[in-house]
Design a protein around this motif. Structure first.
Motif, short mmCIF file in Angstrom:
data_model
loop_
_atom_site.label_atom_id
_atom_site.label_comp_id
_atom_site.label_asym_id
_atom_site.label_seq_id
_atom_site.Cartn_x
_atom_site.Cartn_y
_atom_site.Cartn_z
N LEU A 119 13.12 -21.17 -49.21
CA LEU A 119 13.91 -20.20 -48.45
C LEU A 119 14.60 -20.89 -47.29
N ILE A 120 15.93 -20.79 -47.24
CA ILE A 120 16.70 -21.34 -46.14
C ILE A 120 17.45 -20.22 -45.44
N GLY A 121 17.95 -20.50 -44.24
CA GLY A 121 18.69 -19.49 -43.49
C GLY A 121 18.38 -19.61 -42.01
N MET A 122 19.10 -18.84 -41.24
CA MET A 122 18.95 -18.88 -39.78
C MET A 122 17.58 -18.40 -39.33
N MET A 123 17.19 -18.85 -38.15
CA MET A 123 16.01 -18.26 -37.51
C MET A 123 16.24 -16.76 -37.39
N GLY A 124 15.22 -15.99 -37.70
CA GLY A 124 15.36 -14.54 -37.65
C GLY A 124 15.86 -13.91 -38.94
N ALA A 125 16.14 -14.73 -39.96
CA ALA A 125 16.67 -14.18 -41.21
C ALA A 125 15.57 -13.56 -42.07
N GLY A 126 14.31 -13.83 -41.74
CA GLY A 126 13.20 -13.23 -42.49
C GLY A 126 12.53 -14.16 -43.47
N LYS A 127 12.72 -15.46 -43.29
CA LYS A 127 12.18 -16.43 -44.27
C LYS A 127 10.66 -16.36 -44.36
N GLU B 243 1.11 -19.90 -53.63
CA GLU B 243 0.81 -20.37 -52.28
C GLU B 243 2.09 -20.28 -51.44
N PHE B 244 1.92 -19.85 -50.18
CA PHE B 244 3.05 -19.78 -49.25
C PHE B 244 2.86 -20.80 -48.14
N TYR B 245 3.94 -21.48 -47.79
CA TYR B 245 3.92 -22.43 -46.68
C TYR B 245 5.13 -22.17 -45.79
N ASP B 246 4.89 -22.30 -44.51
CA ASP B 246 5.97 -22.24 -43.51
C ASP B 246 6.10 -23.65 -42.94
N LEU B 247 7.27 -24.25 -43.07
CA LEU B 247 7.44 -25.65 -42.72
C LEU B 247 7.11 -25.91 -41.25
N ILE C 2 5.37 -23.27 -55.37
CA ILE C 2 5.07 -22.67 -54.07
C ILE C 2 6.27 -21.86 -53.59
N ILE C 3 6.04 -21.08 -52.54
CA ILE C 3 7.11 -20.46 -51.77
C ILE C 3 7.11 -21.16 -50.42
N LEU C 4 8.24 -21.72 -50.02
CA LEU C 4 8.32 -22.47 -48.77
C LEU C 4 9.42 -21.91 -47.88
N ALA C 5 9.05 -21.48 -46.68
CA ALA C 5 10.02 -21.06 -45.68
C ALA C 5 10.36 -22.27 -44.81
N THR C 6 11.62 -22.67 -44.81
CA THR C 6 12.04 -23.82 -44.01
C THR C 6 12.52 -23.35 -42.64
N GLY C 7 12.64 -24.29 -41.72
CA GLY C 7 13.24 -23.97 -40.42
C GLY C 7 14.75 -23.81 -40.56
N GLY C 8 15.34 -23.12 -39.61
CA GLY C 8 16.77 -22.84 -39.70
C GLY C 8 17.64 -24.08 -39.78
N SER D 83 27.14 -19.71 -32.54
CA SER D 83 27.54 -21.11 -32.69
C SER D 83 26.75 -21.81 -33.79
N LEU D 84 25.43 -21.58 -33.81
CA LEU D 84 24.60 -22.20 -34.84
C LEU D 84 24.95 -21.67 -36.23
N LEU D 85 25.21 -20.37 -36.31
CA LEU D 85 25.55 -19.78 -37.61
C LEU D 85 26.88 -20.34 -38.12
N ALA D 86 27.86 -20.48 -37.24
CA ALA D 86 29.15 -21.03 -37.65
C ALA D 86 29.00 -22.45 -38.16
N GLU D 87 28.11 -23.22 -37.54
CA GLU D 87 27.89 -24.60 -37.95
C GLU D 87 27.13 -24.69 -39.28
N ARG D 88 26.14 -23.83 -39.44
CA ARG D 88 25.22 -23.98 -40.55
C ARG D 88 25.56 -23.18 -41.80
N GLU D 89 26.25 -22.06 -41.65
CA GLU D 89 26.46 -21.19 -42.81
C GLU D 89 27.15 -21.88 -43.98
N PRO D 90 28.17 -22.70 -43.75
CA PRO D 90 28.78 -23.39 -44.91
C PRO D 90 27.78 -24.27 -45.66
#
Length: 203
Positions: free
Chosen positions: A36-44, A58-62, A103-109, A161-168
């Motif tokens: 799972l990727i996405g911004m902080m707060g996206a619900g990963k 198994e679930f892991y949060d990076l 596994i299910i892995l939630a990554t950082g934003g 600003s972070l979303l504009a940088e990362r969304e693409p």
């Protein structure tokens, strides 16, 4: 006293490519790991836990895995080593986690910023981008004081600003894009499960 890894040890860590046999094991149809990727707060993390429960995986949060390894919170790593130091550690931890099967892995934003991370995610499982708009992200994060990148005078502007940088990058990397919206967690998890089944990510 923490078990903080030394800089020398970090520099000597080598990201060993997976063998064809290991890759084949990770990429069995219907049983691939879900990243799972996405911004902080996206619900990963929240959605990731729900997915893991439904799929009996198994679930892991990076970030949590990294904190457990270093013995300090992410914010402390940022304070001591800066973002660059944190990102190096993040890459090493992602290499470890993404070798685990099914596994299910939630990554950082920001995990998608490093090319090595993008390669690991794309190569070793199915990448799901959890997308949320700026207003929804700010609503979820406005009271959260644990995010180092949001400790600014204008957090909402920083999120934009972070979303504009990362969304693409999120969109380019994703095998599946899922709008989290404002639905209750249990409903969003069910909808995401349906999407993953439709796209034959899970059996």
């Amino acid at each position: 006293m923490t078990d903080f890894l030394s800089a020398d040890l970090m520099q000597n860590e080598i990201l060993t490519p997976l063998s064809p046999a290991d890759l084949q094991r990770l990429l069995q149809p219907g049983h691939q790991s879900i990243f799972l990727i996405g911004m902080m707060g996206a619900g990963k993390t929240t959605l990731g836990r729900q997915l893991a429960r439904h799929l009996k995986r198994e679930f892991y949060d990076l970030d949590h895995e990294l904190e457990a390894r270093c013995g300090v919170p992410v914010a402390t790593i940022f304070d001591i080593e800066g973002e660059a130091g944190f990102r190096r550690r993040e890459t090493l931890e992602l290499d470890i986690c993404s070798r685990r099967p099914e596994i299910i892995l939630a990554t950082g934003g920001g995990a998608i910023l490093a090319e090595a991370n993008r390669h690991m995610l794309k190569e070793r499982g199915t990448v799901v981008y959890l997308r949320a708009n700026i207003n929804e992200l700010y609503r979820r994060l406005e009271r959260d004081k644990t995010r180092p990148l949001l400790q600014t005078a204008n957090p909402q502007e920083r999120i934009a600003s972070l979303l504009a940088e990362r969304e693409p990058i999120y969109e380019q990397l994703a095998d599946v894009v899922f709008e989290t919206g404002s639905a209750p967690v249990h409903l969003a998890a069910k909808q995401l499960l349906d999407v993953l089944k439709e796209q034959e990510v899970i059996s």
